[in-house]
Design an enzyme around this catalytic site. Structure first.
Site, mmCIF file in Angstrom:
data_model
loop_
_atom_site.group_PDB
_atom_site.id
_atom_site.type_symbol
_atom_site.label_atom_id
_atom_site.label_comp_id
_atom_site.label_asym_id
_atom_site.label_seq_id
_atom_site.Cartn_x
_atom_site.Cartn_y
_atom_site.Cartn_z
ATOM 1 N N ASN A 174 -4.473 -7.429 -3.356
ATOM 2 C CA ASN A 174 -3.451 -6.398 -3.202
ATOM 3 C C ASN A 174 -3.553 -5.724 -1.839
ATOM 4 O O ASN A 174 -2.773 -6.019 -0.934
ATOM 5 C CB ASN A 174 -3.565 -5.384 -4.350
ATOM 6 C CG ASN A 174 -2.480 -4.338 -4.301
ATOM 7 O OD1 ASN A 174 -1.644 -4.338 -3.412
ATOM 8 N ND2 ASN A 174 -2.485 -3.429 -5.253
ATOM 9 N N ASP A 175 -4.551 -4.870 -1.659
ATOM 10 C CA ASP A 175 -4.670 -4.097 -0.416
ATOM 11 C C ASP A 175 -4.643 -4.985 0.836
ATOM 12 O O ASP A 175 -4.094 -4.597 1.858
ATOM 13 C CB ASP A 175 -5.990 -3.309 -0.419
ATOM 14 C CG ASP A 175 -5.937 -2.146 -1.402
ATOM 15 O OD1 ASP A 175 -4.819 -1.720 -1.745
ATOM 16 O OD2 ASP A 175 -7.006 -1.691 -1.826
#
Lengths: 131, 468
Positions: B395-396
């Site tokens: 994600n990040d």
């Protein structure tokens, strides 16, 4: 210049070389205890710093894909502390020190075998396309 | 003479260890390198066993220790699941730390064996080196135990912080220094153990405020510490091999920590002070949710259909893939897509997973060839001509806010440019934000499709749809 003169010259040169060698030996003998007693720490420190540089250059060359195996190998070789443990377990003159040595040998052995084995398992999995 | 021989053997072992690390520059040479490492260790152990003063009883004791430890180590290394690798490495680091503590104790109670003085009259310089080895070893031990517990899920991965934490650590650090100075001055046995206890406490306190996703840094750092501990003991007992190896390992761990920090664009101090993303989960950025276009959720069938017609697909695995154990089925999916004529590549972010290189090992375990797996710098230019980016459990590391939003917690972090691909699939359990607590704006882009569900289950459904 005849042969006799040549032989005499050679002999005197050999004599001189022997004297020089003897002087060098005496100088070395005189210097050795000083070097050994006063500078063992500097000597060890030199080796330590040079090894840091070697490590720095070698590790930057490790491909990022193999960073996990790198941790496995470094873990295994840092257990070389087993050398100190063996000396303690084998030559110490107190029971306490021997027990500590034995415990350290056992812990380090877990790492040595475990570290190299798990690295071998990891590395065996890295295959090329179609390989 | 015997000493010269053993010194020579230690030199050979040092060179073999360097070659072992050198081999890791390429997968093809790495296996030979590992063999060099084993031979080096064998030589070191044998050379030490033949040192003068070794009695029969001593050798029996040593062989017993080697046999017990060796059996345990071998069994553990053979049974461990590759997903559990990070906690195994942490556990191994703790053992090196503890071994360092024991060797320091042995040297303290039998200084004659190491030529550093007599009992109660150890040379001052040796005491300095001994307390260094002891303190670093003890910190490595307790720090690694906490790292192990966090990685193995035996304690919460969330950072544990409290008021005055850093002041407490600083105070204990100063107290440690005072104890070491007094110990060197007096050579008192009680002080030796006080240093050990205080260092154990420090290691524990230093690691508890660091969160789960920062573990790659912590594991690398403890790796480095275990090397410095070995070097410290090497100085104490005047052993070249320990010093050289300790320096190699210390440098290696330090470089890995640096690479991991750079991968997050954070300083090592920032990571160590901890508390990053302490709550995680609740969206932090911007309140303008209402203005946002709705998130597009797709089905595995949609994804299968689109990928079937794609020329080039880049797969981006993250820790979520490891948790769901989805690597095997992911490779099945890639195989089916290759049969449809697609080109498949994998993109790995430096901090993906819980230890350096974690994703590469998991993919290798699932028989993904290593020449299909690429690092961030290599793969980033290729997203622009990819038809599909398939993000699974990451994600990040894909959040474009890191490039544009200066107020974001992850601003400046290098990211994988998945947003440049024609279509982006996100396999995710829900809309929760990542570890950094930052919402990913990519979810709201028109060319993004979310595939909600467990990574393994979703990928399995894609595989089934592809087989139809």
């Amino acid at each position: 210049m005849n042969a006799t003169e040549l032989a005499t010259q050679a002999q005197s040169m050999a004599q001189r070389a022997l004297e020089l060698a003897e002087q060098a030996r005496r100088a070395a003998e005189a210097a050795a205890p000083v070097a050994a007693a006063a500078e063992p720490f500097l000597y060890l420190l030199t080796i330590f710093l040079l090894a840091c540089f070697v490590g720095y250059h070698v590790v930057w060359n490790v491909t990022p894909a193999l960073h996990s195996p790198l941790m496995g190998v470094t873990n295994a070789i840092s257990s070389v502390i087993v050398v100190g443990a063996i000396l303690a377990a084998g030559t110490a003159d107190t029971v306490v020190a021997r027990i500590f040595g034995f415990l350290a040998v056992t812990l380090a052995a877990v790492n040595i075998f475990g570290g190299f084995m798990v690295t071998r398992r990891m590395l065996a999995m890295f295959k090329k396309k179609g390989g | 003479m015997a000493t010269t021989l053993s010194t020579l053997a230690y030199l050979v072992a040092s060179v073999l260890f360097i070659l072992a690390l050198r081999g890791l520059s390429h997968p093809e040479t790495s296996r030979t390198g590992n063999m060099y490492g084993m031979i080096g260790m064998g030589i070191a152990i044998l050379a030490t066993l033949f040192k003068p003063g070794m009695g029969f009883g001593g050798i029996t004791l040593i062989v017993a220790g080697l046999a017990i430890g060796g059996t345990v180590g071998t069994i553990v290394a053979q049974r461990i699941q590759m997903t559990a690798l990070p906690q195994l490495v942490a556990a191994f680091h703790s053992l090196v730390g503890m071994a360092a503590v024991f060797v320091a104790a042995a040297a303290f109670y039998a200084p004659e064996s190491f030529g550093i003085g007599t009992r109660g009259h150890i040379h001052g310089q040796s005491l300095v080196e001994m307390s260094l080895g002891l303190a670093i070893g003890a910190i490595t031990f307790s720090g690694s135990v906490i790292a192990f517990a966090k990685l193995a899920g035996k304690m919460s991965g969330a950072p544990i912080t409290f008021n005055g934490q850093h002041w407490l650590n600083l105070g204990l650090g100063i107290l440690l220094l005072v104890l070491v100075i007094t110990f060197v001055a007096t050579g008192n046995g009680l002080l030796f153990w006080l240093i050990a206890i205080l260092s154990f406490a420090l290691g524990f306190l230093l690691i508890i405020p660091i969160g789960g996703a920062d573990m790659p840094v912590v594991v690398s750092m403890l790796n480095s510490y275990s090397g410095w501990a070995a070097a410290g003991i090497g100085f104490t007992i005047g052993n070249l091999l320990l010093i050289v190896t300790g320096a190699l390992v210390g440098a290696s761990g330090a470089i890995l920590s640096y690479i991991m920090c750079k991968g997050m664009n954070r300083s090592i101090i920032n990571v160590l002070l901890g508390g990053f993303g302490s709550e995680g989960g609740t969206a932090a950025a911007g309140g303008g949710d209402a203005d946002r276009p709705p998130v597009k959720a797709g089905s595995p069938e949609d994804a299968a259909y689109m990928m079937k017609n794609a020329q080039k697909i880049i797969i981006v695995p993250g820790y979520g893939m490891a948790v769901a154990q989805a690597q095997q089925v992911l490779r099945e999916m890639a195989d089916l897509l290759k049969k449809e004529g697609a080109e498949i590549k994998y993109a790995i972010h430096p901090v993906a997973g819980r230890m350096p290189g974690h994703m590469n090992v998991l993919l290798a375990e699932a028989n993904v060839p290593y020449d299909e797996v690429f690092e961030l710098e290599e793969i980033n230019p290729e997203f622009a001509d990819a038809d599909v980016a398939f993000v699974i459990g990451a994600n990040d590391v894909t959040n474009p806010a890191a490039k544009t939003d200066k107020s974001s917690a992850i601003y400046g972090m290098p990211i994988l440019d998945v947003e440049r691909a024609k279509t982006v699939f996100f396999v995710k359990r829900g809309m929760a934000s990542g570890y950094a607590g930052v919402e990913n704006e990519l979810f709201y882009r028109p060319n993004t499709m979310m595939l909600f569900g467990d990574a393994k289950k979703v990928t399995q459904e894609v595989v089934q749809a592809l087989q139809r």
